[in-house]
Design a protein around this motif. Structure first.
Motif, PDB file in Angstrom:
ATOM      1  N   THR A 260      43.541  25.369  15.114  1.00 22.63           N
ATOM      2  CA  THR A 260      42.350  25.993  14.316  1.00 22.63           C
ATOM      3  C   THR A 260      41.319  24.995  13.945  1.00 22.63           C
ATOM      4  O   THR A 260      41.553  23.659  13.733  1.00 22.63           O
ATOM      5  CB  THR A 260      43.378  25.918  12.765  1.00 22.63           C
ATOM      6  OG1 THR A 260      44.286  26.717  12.981  1.00 22.63           O
ATOM      7  CG2 THR A 260      42.217  26.192  11.599  1.00 22.63           C
ATOM      8  N   CYS A 261      40.298  25.472  14.186  1.00 25.64           N
ATOM      9  CA  CYS A 261      39.153  24.661  14.006  1.00 25.64           C
ATOM     10  C   CYS A 261      38.852  24.016  12.598  1.00 25.64           C
ATOM     11  O   CYS A 261      38.975  24.469  11.681  1.00 25.64           O
ATOM     12  CB  CYS A 261      37.969  25.664  14.315  1.00 25.64           C
ATOM     13  SG  CYS A 261      36.157  24.883  14.174  1.00 25.64           S
ATOM     14  N   ARG A 262      38.508  22.645  12.613  1.00 28.69           N
ATOM     15  CA  ARG A 262      38.453  22.084  11.297  1.00 28.69           C
ATOM     16  C   ARG A 262      37.270  22.310  10.510  1.00 28.69           C
ATOM     17  O   ARG A 262      37.058  22.016   9.498  1.00 28.69           O
ATOM     18  CB  ARG A 262      38.752  20.320  11.688  1.00 28.69           C
ATOM     19  CG  ARG A 262      37.397  19.823  12.423  1.00 28.69           C
ATOM     20  CD  ARG A 262      37.739  18.380  12.453  1.00 28.69           C
ATOM     21  NE  ARG A 262      36.547  17.922  13.250  1.00 28.69           N
ATOM     22  CZ  ARG A 262      35.259  17.405  12.755  1.00 28.69           C
ATOM     23  NH1 ARG A 262      34.927  17.749  11.803  1.00 28.69           N
ATOM     24  NH2 ARG A 262      34.672  16.700  13.529  1.00 28.69           N
ATOM     25  N   CYS A 263      36.306  23.000  11.448  1.00 28.39           N
ATOM     26  CA  CYS A 263      35.166  23.111  10.596  1.00 28.39           C
ATOM     27  C   CYS A 263      34.996  24.486  10.093  1.00 28.39           C
ATOM     28  O   CYS A 263      34.833  24.964   8.834  1.00 28.39           O
ATOM     29  CB  CYS A 263      33.796  23.118  11.740  1.00 28.39           C
ATOM     30  SG  CYS A 263      33.562  21.505  12.331  1.00 28.39           S
ATOM     31  N   CYS A 264      35.116  25.740  10.963  1.00 28.96           N
ATOM     32  CA  CYS A 264      35.304  27.383  10.502  1.00 28.96           C
ATOM     33  C   CYS A 264      36.523  27.506  10.116  1.00 28.96           C
ATOM     34  O   CYS A 264      36.596  28.989   9.581  1.00 28.96           O
ATOM     35  CB  CYS A 264      34.516  27.829  11.500  1.00 28.96           C
ATOM     36  SG  CYS A 264      35.366  28.134  12.918  1.00 28.96           S
ATOM     37  N   THR A 270      42.451  26.113  23.710  1.00 34.29           N
ATOM     38  CA  THR A 270      41.937  25.084  24.390  1.00 34.29           C
ATOM     39  C   THR A 270      42.823  24.642  25.258  1.00 34.29           C
ATOM     40  O   THR A 270      43.977  24.677  25.150  1.00 34.29           O
ATOM     41  CB  THR A 270      41.421  23.918  23.295  1.00 34.29           C
ATOM     42  OG1 THR A 270      40.643  22.951  24.136  1.00 34.29           O
ATOM     43  CG2 THR A 270      42.516  23.317  22.666  1.00 34.29           C
ATOM     44  N   GLU A 276      39.237  19.320  18.502  1.00 36.21           N
ATOM     45  CA  GLU A 276      39.498  19.811  16.950  1.00 36.21           C
ATOM     46  C   GLU A 276      38.556  20.804  16.256  1.00 36.21           C
ATOM     47  O   GLU A 276      38.955  21.551  15.514  1.00 36.21           O
ATOM     48  CB  GLU A 276      39.262  18.404  15.991  1.00 36.21           C
ATOM     49  CG  GLU A 276      40.397  17.269  16.415  1.00 36.21           C
ATOM     50  CD  GLU A 276      41.761  17.807  16.312  1.00 36.21           C
ATOM     51  OE1 GLU A 276      42.128  18.925  15.388  1.00 36.21           O
ATOM     52  OE2 GLU A 276      42.666  17.047  17.086  1.00 36.21           O
ATOM     53  N   ARG A 277      37.335  21.202  17.236  1.00 32.51           N
ATOM     54  CA  ARG A 277      36.588  21.994  16.616  1.00 32.51           C
ATOM     55  C   ARG A 277      36.374  23.251  17.902  1.00 32.51           C
ATOM     56  O   ARG A 277      36.627  22.835  19.199  1.00 32.51           O
ATOM     57  CB  ARG A 277      35.149  21.645  16.667  1.00 32.51           C
ATOM     58  CG  ARG A 277      35.213  20.571  15.241  1.00 32.51           C
ATOM     59  CD  ARG A 277      33.735  20.351  15.084  1.00 32.51           C
ATOM     60  NE  ARG A 277      32.977  19.594  16.098  1.00 32.51           N
ATOM     61  CZ  ARG A 277      31.857  19.277  16.066  1.00 32.51           C
ATOM     62  NH1 ARG A 277      31.023  19.650  15.109  1.00 32.51           N
ATOM     63  NH2 ARG A 277      31.352  18.528  17.059  1.00 32.51           N
ATOM     64  N   CYS A 278      36.370  24.601  17.548  1.00 33.37           N
ATOM     65  CA  CYS A 278      36.304  25.625  18.594  1.00 33.37           C
ATOM     66  C   CYS A 278      34.869  25.299  19.222  1.00 33.37           C
ATOM     67  O   CYS A 278      33.784  24.484  18.695  1.00 33.37           O
ATOM     68  CB  CYS A 278      36.116  26.836  17.809  1.00 33.37           C
ATOM     69  SG  CYS A 278      34.684  27.338  16.520  1.00 33.37           S
ATOM     70  N   CYS A 281      31.525  25.853  17.339  1.00 38.41           N
ATOM     71  CA  CYS A 281      31.257  24.923  16.335  1.00 38.41           C
ATOM     72  C   CYS A 281      30.728  23.704  17.104  1.00 38.41           C
ATOM     73  O   CYS A 281      30.010  23.028  16.572  1.00 38.41           O
ATOM     74  CB  CYS A 281      32.240  24.576  15.310  1.00 38.41           C
ATOM     75  SG  CYS A 281      32.779  25.981  14.104  1.00 38.41           S
TER      76      CYS A 281
END
Length: 291
Positions: A260-264, A270, A276-278, A281
């Motif tokens: 799960t992307c920590r931004c969106c 992956t 940690e980000r898609c 992002c």
């Protein structure tokens, strides 16, 4: 019933709908163009064009096409006895790819001919033996013609024939060669896992099912790959490359993870535990997609 069917004009040779250039406009396959000895096939923006008037019907293009797209062309019918190809021989020498199929499908190990009369064939056999050496397979020999025990000029009087001489063709295309040499592979996959977004485009476009995406991994089976390079053509991030590399069959498995992307806060896939980000992002260097 159609009358005088024997008088119908045969369909001209051409390039069918399965051509990679027709299927994928960005594809740059020129396998048939490269091997044509008279440049009867030319590449255009969307598909190769075959000039039927120039085509020799030699069949060389048939053995290199990864999609079996050539139409109304037959491979050369050749004559053999036991494990030896015999006369009559075509003026144009066969390709190494065709001779490989004779080697594997019919167990041919020699050619019976006069060296001076067929220099093109001599070069073809020499090139074949280089390939066979790489495959750790017995090489071919060139044998002098045997003296015929029967006077063929009087054969119609004595009703005799060379019953041991047969004539046939071999299977065409890279797919058939992959099946004939099932223990070896000609192509290998290189995957840039840092660039790959696990979108699955390469697996969906692979007509040979050499690439598959599922069960937590992207899997590549080298035994099925024909080197069509469609996977590299459709990859949006240029993470896939197919290299010509002879070797034993291998199955490569690249395990992916769902995170799960920590931004969106959206789920993405992956190959790395550290990401940690898609991938969308990651392209926003100023965290414009920060939730």
């Amino acid at each position: 019933m159609t009358r005088f069917s024997l008088m119908q004009t045969p369909a001209p040779p051409g390039v069918g709908e399965s051509c990679l250039r027709r299927q994928l406009p960005r594809h740059d396959c020129e396998a048939c163009v490269t091997v044509c000895p008279v440049q009867a096939i030319t590449a255009t923006a969307t598909t190769p064009t075959l000039n039927a008037l120039d085509c020799l019907q030699c069949g060389r293009c048939l053995f290199v096409c990864p999609a079996d797209a050539l139409q109304n062309i037959r491979p050369e019918t050749r004559h053999f006895t036991a494990s030896t190809l015999v006369a009559p021989f075509s003026t144009l020498a066969p390709s190494v790819d065709e001779l490989l199929m004779w080697h594997q499908q019919h167990g041919i190990r020699a050619v019976e001919m006069e060296l001076e009369a067929f220099p093109g064939w001599v070069r073809a056999v020499a090139a074949l033996n280089i390939r066979l050496r790489a495959l750790n397979t017995p090489a071919w020999q060139i044998l002098p013609p045997r003296q015929k025990a029967i006077n063929t000029a009087r054969r119609h009087f004595i009703k005799a024939s060379e019953v041991d001489v047969q004539s046939t063709t071999v299977s065409i295309g890279r797919r058939a060669r992959r099946q004939a040499f099932s223990a070896l592979s000609e192509y290998q996959l290189s995957l840039d896992q840092a660039q790959c977004t696990v979108c699955g485009a390469c697996a969906r476009v692979c007509g040979e099912r050499a690439l598959s995406l599922g069960e937590g991994a992207l899997t590549f089976s080298s035994s099925s790959c024909t080197g069509c390079n469609s996977c590299a053509v459709v990859c949006p991030v240029n993470a896939v490359r197919i290299d010509r590399q002879l070797g034993d069959n291998r199955v490569l498995r690249f395990s992916w993870r769902q995170k799960t992307c920590r931004c969106c806060q959206r789920e993405f896939y992956t190959f790395s535990d550290k990401v940690e980000r898609c991938f969308i992002c990651l392209r926003h260097t100023y965290d414009m997609r920060e939730a």
